[in-house]
Scaffold this active site. Sequence first.
Site: not given
Length: 202
Positions: A63, A90-91, A105, A107, A134, A143
Site C-alpha cells: 500500500r 482505502i487510503l 469524498n 459516500h 454524504s 467514511d
Amino acid sequence: LRVVVLISGSGTNLQALIDAQISGAPFEIVAVVSNAPGAFGLERAKRRAIPIAVVDHRAYPDRASFESELARVIDDHDPGLVVLAGFMRILTPPFVACYLGRMLNIHPSLLPKYRGLHTHERALAAGDSEHGASVHFVTAELDGGPVIIQAVVPVLPDDTPQTLAARVLAQEHVIYPLAVRWFAEGRLWLGSDRRVYLDGQV
Ligand code: GRF
C-alpha cells in the site's frame, strides 16, 4: 481552483463535476487519476481533453508504494482540492494527513450510518424509510470525516438495492458539485477544530 479527481469506475460523479465546470463553476479539473486501468471515467476525461493517469494498485508490492506513486501523480498537478469520486481504495492515515482539509469524498449513505460497503442493501435490511448520500472531508477514519452536505431520499416499499442506489446516485450528482463549488469559492473549509465551516448564503 485546480481539482484532481480520483476514480475507480464509471465516473458519473466525475461527469457531474465536468458538467458543473462547463456550466461555469469556479474550478478546473486538471487531472483524473484512476487505480483501475479500464475505468469508464477515464473515457469521460478523454472526451474533455482532461489529462488522465492510471496508478494501478495491483502493480505495487504494498500500500505504501502505491500511495507514494499516487501522491506523486496528484502533487504533479498541484491541486487545491483532491476529490474522491467512486474511488474504491482505502487510503492510509499518513497519506490522508497530507491532504487534510483539501480532500473530499462522497459516500452513499446518511453518515454516520452505514460506513463501508453495501450501504443500500443495509438500509433496506434495516427497514429505513430514508437513505441518502454524504459529502465529507476525508480523515484517517474510513467514511468518518466531518460531513459537509447530505441529500436525503425516500426508501420506497418496492425498492431493490439497484432502484435505491439509482435514486441516491442522482442526488450525489447534485450535492458533490455544490460542495466543490463552495470550496472553490473559499466559503467551505475544515476548521482546526475539525468542524466544517460554511460561510455566506447557501
Ligand atoms: C457509486 O456507488 C456512488 O454511490 C459512490 O461510488 C459509486 C460509483 O460512483 N460514490 P461513480 O459513478 O463512479 O461516480
